[in-house]
Design an enzyme around this catalytic site. Structure first.
Site, mmCIF file in Angstrom:
data_model
loop_
_atom_site.group_PDB
_atom_site.id
_atom_site.type_symbol
_atom_site.label_atom_id
_atom_site.label_comp_id
_atom_site.label_asym_id
_atom_site.label_seq_id
_atom_site.Cartn_x
_atom_site.Cartn_y
_atom_site.Cartn_z
ATOM 1 N N CYS A 150 45.536 41.003 24.904
ATOM 2 C CA CYS A 150 46.350 40.266 25.892
ATOM 3 C C CYS A 150 46.743 38.875 25.405
ATOM 4 O O CYS A 150 47.606 38.230 26.002
ATOM 5 C CB CYS A 150 45.603 40.172 27.212
ATOM 6 S SG CYS A 150 45.008 41.762 27.791
ATOM 7 N N ASN B 102 49.061 44.843 34.717
ATOM 8 C CA ASN B 102 48.631 44.135 33.507
ATOM 9 C C ASN B 102 49.094 44.939 32.292
ATOM 10 O O ASN B 102 48.580 46.023 32.034
ATOM 11 C CB ASN B 102 47.104 43.993 33.549
ATOM 12 C CG ASN B 102 46.526 43.372 32.287
ATOM 13 O OD1 ASN B 102 47.216 43.210 31.284
ATOM 14 N ND2 ASN B 102 45.253 43.043 32.332
ATOM 15 N N HIS C 214 48.818 34.992 31.380
ATOM 16 C CA HIS C 214 48.663 36.435 31.248
ATOM 17 C C HIS C 214 48.476 37.026 32.640
ATOM 18 O O HIS C 214 47.727 36.482 33.467
ATOM 19 C CB HIS C 214 47.452 36.721 30.353
ATOM 20 C CG HIS C 214 47.040 38.154 30.370
ATOM 21 N ND1 HIS C 214 47.947 39.180 30.221
ATOM 22 C CD2 HIS C 214 45.816 38.743 30.529
ATOM 23 C CE1 HIS C 214 47.297 40.329 30.287
ATOM 24 N NE2 HIS C 214 46.018 40.091 30.484
HETATM 25 C C1 LIG Z 1 38.169 44.223 37.877
HETATM 26 C C2 LIG Z 1 38.172 43.309 39.087
HETATM 27 C C3 LIG Z 1 39.471 43.451 39.830
HETATM 28 C C4 LIG Z 1 37.036 43.717 40.011
HETATM 29 O O1 LIG Z 1 37.043 42.868 41.136
HETATM 30 P P1 LIG Z 1 35.707 42.120 41.595
HETATM 31 O O2 LIG Z 1 36.071 41.356 42.784
HETATM 32 O O3 LIG Z 1 35.176 41.344 40.418
HETATM 33 O O4 LIG Z 1 34.785 43.328 41.958
HETATM 34 P P2 LIG Z 1 33.226 43.546 41.621
HETATM 35 O O5 LIG Z 1 33.090 44.270 40.340
HETATM 36 O O6 LIG Z 1 32.485 42.258 41.812
HETATM 37 O O7 LIG Z 1 32.818 44.522 42.796
HETATM 38 C C5 LIG Z 1 32.884 44.132 44.170
HETATM 39 C C6 LIG Z 1 32.801 45.369 45.033
HETATM 40 O O8 LIG Z 1 33.975 46.166 44.849
HETATM 41 C C7 LIG Z 1 33.620 47.476 44.393
HETATM 42 N N1 LIG Z 1 34.609 47.883 43.386
HETATM 43 C C8 LIG Z 1 34.637 47.586 42.063
HETATM 44 N N2 LIG Z 1 35.723 48.102 41.483
HETATM 45 C C9 LIG Z 1 36.415 48.735 42.473
HETATM 46 C C10 LIG Z 1 37.618 49.452 42.509
HETATM 47 N N3 LIG Z 1 38.362 49.624 41.401
HETATM 48 N N4 LIG Z 1 38.022 49.938 43.689
HETATM 49 C C11 LIG Z 1 37.283 49.782 44.815
HETATM 50 N N5 LIG Z 1 36.120 49.106 44.851
HETATM 51 C C12 LIG Z 1 35.702 48.585 43.679
HETATM 52 C C13 LIG Z 1 32.247 47.335 43.785
HETATM 53 O O9 LIG Z 1 31.552 48.564 43.843
HETATM 54 C C14 LIG Z 1 31.633 46.292 44.687
HETATM 55 O O10 LIG Z 1 31.220 46.915 45.894
HETATM 56 P P3 LIG Z 1 29.900 46.408 46.667
HETATM 57 O O11 LIG Z 1 30.193 44.986 47.071
HETATM 58 O O12 LIG Z 1 29.821 47.349 47.810
HETATM 59 O O13 LIG Z 1 28.792 46.508 45.668
HETATM 60 C C15 LIG Z 1 37.989 41.840 38.658
HETATM 61 O O14 LIG Z 1 36.669 41.631 38.210
HETATM 62 C C16 LIG Z 1 38.912 41.385 37.562
HETATM 63 O O15 LIG Z 1 40.111 41.330 37.751
HETATM 64 N N6 LIG Z 1 38.351 40.991 36.412
HETATM 65 C C17 LIG Z 1 39.075 40.375 35.332
HETATM 66 C C18 LIG Z 1 40.214 41.208 34.870
HETATM 67 C C19 LIG Z 1 40.813 40.621 33.659
HETATM 68 O O16 LIG Z 1 41.206 39.491 33.664
HETATM 69 N N7 LIG Z 1 40.838 41.338 32.619
HETATM 70 C C20 LIG Z 1 41.331 40.765 31.434
HETATM 71 C C21 LIG Z 1 41.587 41.834 30.556
HETATM 72 S S1 LIG Z 1 43.156 41.662 30.062
#
Ligand SMILES: CC(C)(COP(=O)(O)OP(=O)(O)OC[C@H]1O[C@@H](n2cnc3c(N)ncnc32)[C@H](O)[C@@H]1OP(=O)(O)O)[C@@H](O)C(=O)NCCC(=O)NCCS
Length: 339
Positions: free
Chosen positions: A122, A289, A258
């Site tokens: 990215c 993304n 990004h």
């Molecule tokens: C991936 C992302 C969207 C997940 O969101 P988050 O708010 O961090 O979610 P978490 O992993 O903390 O999980 C929170 C809750 O959502 C749930 N969850 C996680 N992924 C899920 C999904 N895809 N759909 C539904 N629920 C989801 C988890 O099980 C958790 O449930 P709980 O509270 O009952 O335990 C986020 O972490 C993100 O955008 N990360 C960075 C992405 C990025 O910049 N990537 C760069 C690469 S280019």
């Protein structure tokens, strides 16, 4: 005494034009939530994504690069024959050799331009702009075509909850050429391989060969850790790019980060203390993304829709797997023509 002739440096470089192509298919959240037990509401709230764009099966990475490249050349008013270097950043070209950039150069009529691929995920487009700026200013090239392109749908596991639902396909391109005035600030770039495990391929292609795992490798991430790194550490890199360009945060007209997650975009903008009226790229809502393509596609959209205009000062930053990052301040191009 015998002396060598060396390239005559140019004082400044600039982005002359940008172009882009998004995957043709609009993929709504409802289409992908089933296998990951998610919902349209969860994805909108946590990521800001309403839909992502994915390529038709018959549309290759090269096809998207060619379209984006042609559009950037037209917007820049530069002939393919005037391009000296083609740099493609991608992590979704599945042939080790030859580099996809060589084929794109040929398709565009840019031969015999030097052509090579880089892999910085990215961060790749901003890595490419940094290289193009250096090549032009060093006198090693007059015009450089930089393309960031991905067919992320080729490394998506529909049952993966960590990253696959974020991803889209597309290609964005820019032509960098000589400028009379400063228009690309210093690139602040780097990588942190110690944290490379946070965004990785599930397993090596070599497992096909030794038979240990013949499933198709796909992408995974540790979302919350990446989220924290991007929102806070990467915002510091963006600050450094502003400082390196000799500017203050209030000088920035347009912020083009990004397109990883709308919440990261908002958090970064907050950390940077940008002006209230700064234009923030939010292409993620409808494109998803697209890794290396995301910054140029977001730029292309802002200019095409008239949200931003040529001559404005933009801060752009890419970050992701590696954990690689690159940021620079650029003057947006006065597009002479769009296809
Ligand atoms: C991936 C992302 C969207 C997940 O969101 P988050 O708010 O961090 O979610 P978490 O992993 O903390 O999980 C929170 C809750 O959502 C749930 N969850 C996680 N992924 C899920 C999904 N895809 N759909 C539904 N629920 C989801 C988890 O099980 C958790 O449930 P709980 O509270 O009952 O335990 C986020 O972490 C993100 O955008 N990360 C960075 C992405 C990025 O910049 N990537 C760069 C690469 S280019």
């Amino acid at each position: 005494m015998t002396t060598l002739t060396v390239p005559q440096p140019s004082k400044y470089s600039r982005i002359l034009g940008v172009g882009g192509m998004r995957g043709e298919r609009v993929v709504m959240n409802d289409e992908i939530v089933g296998p990951i037990n998610s919902s349209d509401e969860w994805i909108r709230q946590r990521t800001g994504i309403i839909s992502r764009r994915r390529a038709n099966p018959e549309t290759s990475l090269l096809d998207m690069c060619e379209t984006a490249g042609r559009e950037a050349l037209a917007a820049a008013g530069v002939e393919a024959s005037e391009v000296d270097v083609v740099i493609l950043s991608t992590i979704t070209w599945f042939e080790q050799t030859p580099a996809a950039a060589t084929i794109i150069a040929e398709r565009l009529g840019a031969t015999p331009a030097a052509a090579y691929d880089i892999s910085a995920a990215c961060a790749g487009y901003c890595y490419g702009i940094g290289q193009a700026d250096a090549l032009v200013r060093a006198g090693a090239a007059r015009n450089v075509l930089v393309i960031g392109a991905e067919r992320m749908s080729d490394i998506i596991d529909p049952t993966d909850r960590t990253i696959s639902f974020l991803l889209g396909d597309g290609a964005g391109a820019a032509v960098v050429g000589v400028s009379d005035t400063p228009a690309i600030g210093p690139t602040v770039w780097g990588a942190d391989g110690g944290q490379a495990h946070l965004i990785t391929q599930t397993h090596s292609w070599l497992t096909f060969q030794d038979g240990t795992d013949t499933s198709w490798p796909t992408l995974r991430q540790e979302g919350p850790a990446v989220f924290k790194w991007a929102s806070f550490k990467v915002a510091e890199i963006a600050k450094q790019a502003i400082e390196a360009a000799g500017l203050e945060p209030e000088d920035i007209d347009v912020f083009i980060p990004h397109q990883a997650n709308m919440r990261i975009i908002d958090q970064m903008a907050k950390q940077l203390h940008l002006r209230d009226d700064v234009i923030v790229a939010r292409d993620i809502a409808e494109t998803g993304n697209t890794s290396a393509a995301s910054v140029p596609l977001a730029t292309e959209r802002l200019l095409r829709e008239g949200q931003a205009t040529g001559g404005q000062i933009a801060l752009q930053i890419g970050f992701g797997a590696g954990l690689a990052y690159a940021a620079q301040v650029v003057v947006l191009p006065n597009q002479t023509h769009t296809v």
